[in-house]
Motif scaffolding. Structure first.
Motif, mmCIF file in Angstrom:
data_model
loop_
_atom_site.group_PDB
_atom_site.id
_atom_site.type_symbol
_atom_site.label_atom_id
_atom_site.label_comp_id
_atom_site.label_asym_id
_atom_site.label_seq_id
_atom_site.Cartn_x
_atom_site.Cartn_y
_atom_site.Cartn_z
ATOM 1 N N ALA A 272 0.820 -1.207 0.000
ATOM 2 C CA ALA A 272 0.000 0.000 0.000
ATOM 3 C C ALA A 272 0.857 1.262 0.000
ATOM 4 N N PRO A 273 0.447 2.273 -0.761
ATOM 5 C CA PRO A 273 1.162 3.555 -0.712
ATOM 6 C C PRO A 273 1.110 4.198 0.670
ATOM 7 N N VAL A 274 0.010 4.023 1.381
ATOM 8 C CA VAL A 274 -0.121 4.548 2.743
ATOM 9 C C VAL A 274 -0.129 3.365 3.702
ATOM 10 N N ILE A 293 -11.400 1.130 25.291
ATOM 11 C CA ILE A 293 -10.545 2.234 24.844
ATOM 12 C C ILE A 293 -11.039 3.508 25.520
ATOM 13 N N PRO A 294 -10.357 3.999 26.526
ATOM 14 C CA PRO A 294 -10.811 5.214 27.195
ATOM 15 C C PRO A 294 -10.652 6.448 26.301
ATOM 16 N N LYS A 295 -11.460 7.435 26.576
ATOM 17 C CA LYS A 295 -11.394 8.689 25.825
ATOM 18 C C LYS A 295 -9.992 9.286 25.908
ATOM 19 N N GLY A 296 -9.506 9.757 24.768
ATOM 20 C CA GLY A 296 -8.180 10.354 24.708
ATOM 21 C C GLY A 296 -7.069 9.383 24.349
ATOM 22 N N ARG A 297 -7.368 8.079 24.318
ATOM 23 C CA ARG A 297 -6.335 7.081 24.004
ATOM 24 C C ARG A 297 -6.008 7.121 22.513
ATOM 25 N N ASN A 298 -4.726 7.128 22.197
ATOM 26 C CA ASN A 298 -4.271 7.155 20.804
ATOM 27 C C ASN A 298 -4.124 5.742 20.252
ATOM 28 N N ALA A 299 -4.333 5.611 18.948
ATOM 29 C CA ALA A 299 -4.200 4.324 18.272
ATOM 30 C C ALA A 299 -3.378 4.502 17.007
ATOM 31 N N ILE A 300 -2.390 3.641 16.830
ATOM 32 C CA ILE A 300 -1.599 3.592 15.601
ATOM 33 C C ILE A 300 -2.172 2.463 14.752
ATOM 34 N N LEU A 301 -2.701 2.818 13.585
ATOM 35 C CA LEU A 301 -3.338 1.845 12.701
ATOM 36 C C LEU A 301 -2.353 1.404 11.632
ATOM 37 N N LEU A 302 -1.983 0.143 11.666
ATOM 38 C CA LEU A 302 -1.048 -0.399 10.684
ATOM 39 C C LEU A 302 -1.849 -0.870 9.464
ATOM 40 N N ILE A 303 -2.091 0.050 8.556
ATOM 41 C CA ILE A 303 -2.885 -0.262 7.368
ATOM 42 C C ILE A 303 -2.205 -1.343 6.531
ATOM 43 N N GLY A 304 -0.886 -1.224 6.383
ATOM 44 C CA GLY A 304 -0.153 -2.228 5.612
ATOM 45 C C GLY A 304 -0.258 -3.608 6.225
ATOM 46 N N ARG A 323 -7.435 -13.126 -6.205
ATOM 47 C CA ARG A 323 -8.244 -12.924 -5.003
ATOM 48 C C ARG A 323 -9.544 -12.215 -5.352
ATOM 49 N N THR A 324 -10.563 -12.528 -4.596
ATOM 50 C CA THR A 324 -11.834 -11.820 -4.728
ATOM 51 C C THR A 324 -12.145 -11.125 -3.410
ATOM 52 N N ASP A 325 -13.008 -10.128 -3.469
ATOM 53 C CA ASP A 325 -13.407 -9.380 -2.276
ATOM 54 C C ASP A 325 -12.181 -8.871 -1.524
ATOM 55 N N ILE A 326 -11.298 -8.179 -2.254
ATOM 56 C CA ILE A 326 -10.041 -7.732 -1.647
ATOM 57 C C ILE A 326 -10.283 -6.596 -0.649
ATOM 58 N N ARG A 327 -10.887 -5.514 -1.088
ATOM 59 C CA ARG A 327 -11.230 -4.377 -0.227
ATOM 60 C C ARG A 327 -10.052 -3.896 0.613
ATOM 61 N N PRO A 328 -8.948 -3.479 -0.017
ATOM 62 C CA PRO A 328 -7.815 -2.968 0.764
ATOM 63 C C PRO A 328 -8.181 -1.668 1.476
ATOM 64 N N LEU A 329 -7.513 -1.432 2.590
ATOM 65 C CA LEU A 329 -7.755 -0.222 3.371
ATOM 66 C C LEU A 329 -6.738 0.872 3.047
ATOM 67 N N SER A 330 -6.091 0.755 1.912
ATOM 68 C CA SER A 330 -4.961 1.610 1.576
ATOM 69 C C SER A 330 -5.324 3.075 1.425
ATOM 70 N N PHE A 331 -6.549 3.378 1.045
ATOM 71 C CA PHE A 331 -7.001 4.763 0.961
ATOM 72 C C PHE A 331 -7.874 5.134 2.158
ATOM 73 N N GLY A 332 -7.829 4.326 3.209
ATOM 74 C CA GLY A 332 -8.623 4.596 4.379
ATOM 75 C C GLY A 332 -10.031 4.055 4.236
ATOM 76 N N ALA A 333 -10.896 4.480 5.142
ATOM 77 C CA ALA A 333 -12.306 4.089 5.147
ATOM 78 C C ALA A 333 -13.029 5.079 6.047
ATOM 79 N N GLY A 334 -14.353 5.100 5.932
ATOM 80 C CA GLY A 334 -15.115 5.992 6.786
ATOM 81 C C GLY A 334 -15.007 7.445 6.365
ATOM 82 N N PRO A 335 -15.220 8.376 7.301
ATOM 83 C CA PRO A 335 -15.294 9.800 6.933
ATOM 84 C C PRO A 335 -14.013 10.370 6.357
ATOM 85 N N HIS A 336 -12.867 9.769 6.676
ATOM 86 C CA HIS A 336 -11.594 10.294 6.183
ATOM 87 C C HIS A 336 -11.073 9.536 4.961
#
Length: 395
Positions: A272-274, A293-304, A323-336
């Motif tokens: 993935a590029p990101v 996950i308490p409020k304020g806790r940071n998370a590092i998301l390993l997309i790769g 492969r079928t149904d790949i759906r990579p998360l390389s461009f993110g997901a959700g509102p961002h």
């Protein structure tokens, strides 16, 4: 992963992270999230947002610039800015770019063929950078003569996206130069609008009675420029490396036995590029994989790593175009999710199809290994040598 060796090849470390589970708690209390389902949940869950900005040191222009864009914004500011950008960055506008993209691909391949007649060439310099910067330049309305200057500036500015939390003098200088350039371009488009994204955004911003500040307009235009070619440049380079390692795959793509769209999705999954994103819990009561996950806790998301989760993909370390149904998360997901992800896919589809048709014999020149950029978040090549032994003719 923060070491040079880890940045160069994070995949063994991702595999080790999966052995620990989809979510791990780091010594400082933050979370390391590597499971596909967990990363996907955090990206989509409204209770998570981007980490609240820490006031950068005086003069840290790169971080200040990024913090005023949609990339670093939470609700309600994120929705306010993104809705305005989405009004002009429409699917129809992207679809209308296909003829210009095809023309731009033909042009860079002309230059590639001419240069390759004298020996090995750098694919990144002749194709992977000039193609997407031409496309985003046309979309934004950046004059052709100005586009070449953006490669070193973007390379320096994207240091602000890394996990180190600081930036160098070169990153801050790049932020100032880009801000000066777009301030001038905005002024020009207010006086003499054109049929481009800068003019459309300036008009939309002015018509919305100040809903988007001038500084936010500036930051988001710079983000659109940089994001508009950085990820596509890396996608093209990462994809070509796979084809150079797999001549059989290149041949099947060339004759249409493999759909190019499926190939691109597997490239996005495999390399993935990101590679990394960060989020922060903005409400109480959140859980991920059963971990509170308490409020304020940071998370590092390993997309790769999520894209190579063995719980989601069989034999994830193998490039498998079937492969079928790949759906990579390389461009993110959700509102961002990356607003230009369909544009990047379109550019890559046209580029690989035309490249393989026109130049049937591509190879990696011996003794000239590719050079990776020394980055963790944005994964791509600085240089990718290429030999063309039988140049084609697009006519």
């Amino acid at each position: 992963m923060m070491t040079p060796a880890g940045r160069a090849d994070p995949f063994p470390l991702y595999a080790a992270a999966h052995e620990l589970g989809p979510v791990s708690v780091l010594p400082d209390g933050s979370l390391l999230v590597c499971g596909y389902a967990a990363v996907n949940q955090v990206l989509r869950e409204p209770g998570f947002g981007v980490p609240e900005p820490v006031a950068p040191d005086a003069g840290n222009d790169a971080l200040q610039l990024m913090q005023q864009s949609i990339l670093r914004a939470n609700p309600p500011d994120h929705g306010r800015m993104r809705s305005l950008i989405s009004k002009v960055f429409t699917p129809r506008r992207v679809a209308d770019l296909q003829p210009p993209i095809e023309a731009a691909v033909d042009d860079v391949l002309d230059r590639l063929g001419e240069a390759a007649a004298d020996g090995p060439v750098d694919f990144m310099d002749l194709v992977a950078f000039p193609l997407p910067v031409t496309v985003i330049g046309e979309l934004l309305g950046v004059p052709p003569g100005d586009r070449r200057r953006f490669r070193p500036l973007a390379a320096d500015l994207t240091e602000a996206l890394e996990l180190s939390g600081g930036t160098s003098a070169s990153a801050d200088a790049a932020a100032r130069e880009l801000a000066g350039y777009f301030t001038h371009l905005i002024s020009e488009r207010r006086t003499a609008p054109g049929d481009d994204l800068v003019s459309a955004l300036v008009a939309a911003r002015d018509a919305e009675d100040g809903r988007l500040s001038d500084q936010e307009l500036l930051a988001n235009l710079i983000l659109l420029l940089v994001a508009g070619f950085e990820t596509t440049t890396d996608l093209l380079g990462n994809g070509l490396t796979i084809l150079l390692d797999r001549p059989d795959l290149a041949g099947e793509l060339r004759v249409g036995q493999i759909p190019v769209a499926g190939f691109i999705e597997e490239v996005l999954r495999y390399d993935a590029p990101v590679q990394v994103a960060t989020r922060q819990a903005r409400t109480d009561g959140l859980t991920v994989e059963g971990i509170p996950i308490p409020k304020g806790r940071n998370a590092i998301l390993l997309i790769g790593a999520a894209n190579r989760d063995p719980a989601r993909y069989r034999d994830p370390a193998r490039f498998d175009h079937t492969r079928t149904d790949i759906r990579p998360l390389s461009f993110g997901a959700g509102p961002h999710i990356c607003i230009g992800n369909n544009l990047a896919r379109l550019e890559a589809s046209v580029a690989f199809s035309k490249l393989l048709t026109r130049f049937p014999q591509l190879s990696a020149p011996p003794g000239r290994p590719p050079l990776r950029r020394d980055r963790l978040v944005l994964r791509g090549f600085q240089a990718l040598p290429l030999s063309i032994t039988a140049p084609g003719d697009r006519r």
